[in-house]
Design a protein around this motif. Structure first.
Motif: not given
Ligand SMILES: [Mn+2]
Length: 330
Positions: A22-23, A25, A44-47, A50, A53, A57, A79, A310
């Motif tokens: 999801s990230e 890194t 489900t990328p952590n962007l 609520d 998107w 970003d 999400p 992971y």
């Protein structure tokens, strides 16, 4: 790297990707480069956001992949909270639709050509994540027997007929936006593919469900995230080849999750890629035969000794195995 057009996508060969994180890194980017892939998928990328998107970003995410020499080719799943009312047909679905339209436009503008999706308001179910498989590697299982009397997840039952009506309402509105934005929609099976869980009917649990979805919402921008694991649960080891033949020869397989299981939809455990009930070499051969030229992803893998959350070790094993299959069948 410029935005990939549909033509550019078609010019790429069948290949392996790294994904399901999801990230992005530094470690994840390095891992992808180390195992020799050029494509990245995020699940489900952590962007921030609520309900939707934003372009900046998404663009930053793509540029981050590109800074490591990688292509961010697919985002799988927004999400569930972005479209739960759409899926369940609740009041407020119009507002969610507006936000989903904005999200799809932003994904297209950011140059990301594929959005994976599912239609499960209550998500993926397993009855254990501590299943021991070969050599004590840690996998997961699903036994319907254990959840057949599970409480309603949404306080009421939703029939297949109602779920189809919710699905059609959404696709009729979102697919034209995808076409305009240059974003392919790739449908993942219900996982596990059983007819109902927690009171909610599951539409994509058999061949006819997918056929109906793609025929009703017929567009070159609409296809499948072909999850070999789920198809193997639905149709057995031989059946996956028929499904690839049918959807692949129509150009409707957008990308592949290559994993396998022992068992069937209501009773299975996930296993190593080399010991499942489908012949994954035949799967790759069939994908070649039908002209599939998207990417293949490992999806879920058993965790090996000293593995990370992971599953870097398990994933490296599966990715290397898939690369070998591609080389051997090329
Ligand atoms: Mn999958």
């Amino acid at each position: 790297m410029e935005r990939l057009s549909a033509t550019d996508l078609a010019a790429l060969p069948m290949r392996v990707a790294v994904g399901q994180m999801s990230e992005l890194t530094d470690e994840q980017l390095a891992f992808a480069v180390q195992v020799g892939v050029s494509d990245i998928q995020l699940n489900t990328p952590n962007l921030p956001g609520d309900a939707r998107w934003e372009f900046e970003d998404l663009k930053a995410l793509r540029q981050r992949a590109e800074s490591a020499g990688l292509r961010l080719i697919t985002l799988e799943n927004v999400p569930i909270r972005f479209y739960d009312k759409i899926m369940t047909g609740q009041e407020g679905r119009e507002i969610q639709l507006e936000d989903m339209i904005a999200t799809v436009r932003n994904i297209g503008r950011a140059g990301i050509p594929i959005l994976g999706y599912h239609f499960m308001p209550n998500g993926v179910w397993r009855t254990s994540f501590e299943t021991r498989v070969r050599g004590g590697a840690v996998s997961n299982e699903f036994r319907y027997e254990k959840v057949k009397d599970a409480p309603l997840t949404h306080g009421r039952e939703i029939s297949a007929e109602q779920m189809w009506s919710n699905y059609d309402w959404y696709l009729e509105r979102i697919l034209p936006v995808c076409e305009e934005a240059g974003v392919h929609l790739a449908l993942h099976p219900d996982d596990p593919p059983v007819p109902t869980l927690g009171g909610i009917a599951r539409l994509f649990c058999n061949f006819d469900g997918f056929k109906r979805a793609l025929e009703t919402h017929n567009s070159p921008m609409h296809g499948l995230d072909f999850c070999n694991g789920c198809w193997s649960e639905m149709l057995g080891g031989e059946g996956v080849l028929d499904a690839i033949e049918y959807f692949g020869s129509r150009g409707r397989i957008l990308y592949v999750h290559l994993r396998d299981v022992h068992g069937c939809a209501d009773d299975f455990e996930e296993c190593f890629i080399d010991e499942g009930q489908s012949d994954v070499k035949a799967v790759v051969r069939k994908l070649r035969e039908v002209g599939f030229n998207g990417f293949i992803l490992d999806d879920h893998v058993p965790r090996l000794v000293n593995d990370t959350p992971y599953g870097h070790r398990g994933r490296a094993y599966a990715i290397g195995y898939i690369r070998g299959l591609l080389d051997a069948t090329g």
